[in-house]
Design a protein around this motif. Sequence first.
Motif, PDB file in Angstrom:
ATOM      1  N   MET A  57      33.163  -0.147  65.783  1.00 58.90           N
ATOM      2  CA  MET A  57      31.826  -0.160  65.213  1.00 58.90           C
ATOM      3  C   MET A  57      31.428  -1.516  64.648  1.00 58.90           C
ATOM      4  N   THR A  58      32.390  -2.437  64.499  1.00 59.99           N
ATOM      5  CA  THR A  58      32.050  -3.736  63.914  1.00 59.99           C
ATOM      6  C   THR A  58      32.231  -4.918  64.860  1.00 59.99           C
ATOM      7  N   ILE A  63      28.567  -8.237  61.928  1.00 58.94           N
ATOM      8  CA  ILE A  63      29.051  -8.072  60.559  1.00 58.94           C
ATOM      9  C   ILE A  63      30.534  -8.399  60.412  1.00 58.94           C
ATOM     10  N   SER A  64      31.201  -8.844  61.465  1.00 60.09           N
ATOM     11  CA  SER A  64      32.593  -9.286  61.463  1.00 60.09           C
ATOM     12  C   SER A  64      33.602  -8.146  61.448  1.00 60.09           C
ATOM     13  N   SER A  65      34.203  -7.914  62.606  1.00 59.44           N
ATOM     14  CA  SER A  65      35.256  -6.905  62.710  1.00 59.44           C
ATOM     15  C   SER A  65      36.508  -7.362  61.965  1.00 59.44           C
ATOM     16  N   THR A  66      36.806  -8.663  62.022  1.00 59.04           N
ATOM     17  CA  THR A  66      37.987  -9.183  61.330  1.00 59.04           C
ATOM     18  C   THR A  66      37.907  -8.903  59.830  1.00 59.04           C
ATOM     19  N   ALA A  67      36.727  -9.141  59.261  1.00 57.52           N
ATOM     20  CA  ALA A  67      36.545  -8.903  57.831  1.00 57.52           C
ATOM     21  C   ALA A  67      36.772  -7.435  57.486  1.00 57.52           C
ATOM     22  N   HIS A  68      36.195  -6.550  58.268  1.00 57.76           N
ATOM     23  CA  HIS A  68      36.304  -5.121  57.963  1.00 57.76           C
ATOM     24  C   HIS A  68      37.715  -4.587  58.220  1.00 57.76           C
ATOM     25  N   LEU A  69      38.390  -5.114  59.242  1.00 56.64           N
ATOM     26  CA  LEU A  69      39.762  -4.674  59.499  1.00 56.64           C
ATOM     27  C   LEU A  69      40.725  -5.185  58.430  1.00 56.64           C
ATOM     28  N   SER A 168      30.962 -14.303  54.878  1.00 56.58           N
ATOM     29  CA  SER A 168      29.982 -13.256  55.147  1.00 56.58           C
ATOM     30  C   SER A 168      28.636 -13.589  54.506  1.00 56.58           C
ATOM     31  N   ILE A 169      28.667 -14.068  53.282  1.00 56.94           N
ATOM     32  CA  ILE A 169      27.428 -14.437  52.581  1.00 56.94           C
ATOM     33  C   ILE A 169      26.746 -15.603  53.287  1.00 56.94           C
TER      34      ILE A 169
END
Length: 320
Positions: A57-58, A63-69, A168-169
Amino acid sequence: MTLLKRRWFVLLGAVSAVLSVAAFPIKVLSTPDSVSTVGVKAMNIWQAIVLGFVQGMTEFLPISSTAHLKVVPVALGWGDPGVAFTAIIQLGSIAAVLSYFWGDLTRIMKGATRAIALKDYNDYDFRLLLGILLGTLPIVFFGLLIKRFIPDFDNSPIRSLGAIAIASIFMSILLGLAEKLGQRQRDFEHLTMQDGLLMGLAQALALVPGVSRSGSTLTSGLFMGLQRETAARFSFLLGIPAITLAGLVSLKDVLDTSLGDGAIIPLVAGVISAAIFSYIAIAGLLRFLKTQSTWVFIWYRLVFGVVILSAISARLLNNS
């Protein structure tokens, strides 16, 4: 009125980033706890499926999959799943994008092959394929440089939660500017080789965790005057070689090490989960961008980054 909104958004984003970092610079920018993220962390099937969902989903949303994982499993108390696991389940995402764009890919390959045989180097499919290949070179080049000169990059401060939040910001501000300033005039039939190279340079920024490959390429596409759906569609095609290479390299590294008896099944479950949800995300995003702007992702990334920095400051999350 539009100019006022633009200035307000940029000011809010900049102030949020500066204040968040200034409030606790040591926590955000310091070296993370020494926890190795190399290899595949032991996990059960349920955890692997959830992380496959997060990856799917990312990966293709800006929105960055690496960040969410990194953030999601840490927030759930599971710990960092490891860089190798993250890259391997990306193979599920590549299977999804290949399936979704199979018709486009076969047309491009057939058209490019025919153009080469006829020496028609002005053919659109040939130039599009060449643009994708040229756009892949920057991330390969800089990826090799990092692997050569920063061998412990995966455990460096740049992969800490604080650094991911700041990225992210920063990217939310850039995407907001692209949304405001982009002309959105060119469609998929008016892509050029230059678009491929420029978007490829933007894609290389995704080597920094938290930037988002989809986010950086979509942002550059909007700055270059592409329509939202066109920028996203080309971003997906451009990402095929990059995601595939990253997944295969990490898969080789994992296979060179000894995996526990229970490690294979969760990995497979994670890949399948990532494939299913990646397909859903691709179809949903392209449909969404036909009629909607990217502001929902811009605000999400801004809030996402500020919340992480705040959680680190309040000691709710370790800056690992």
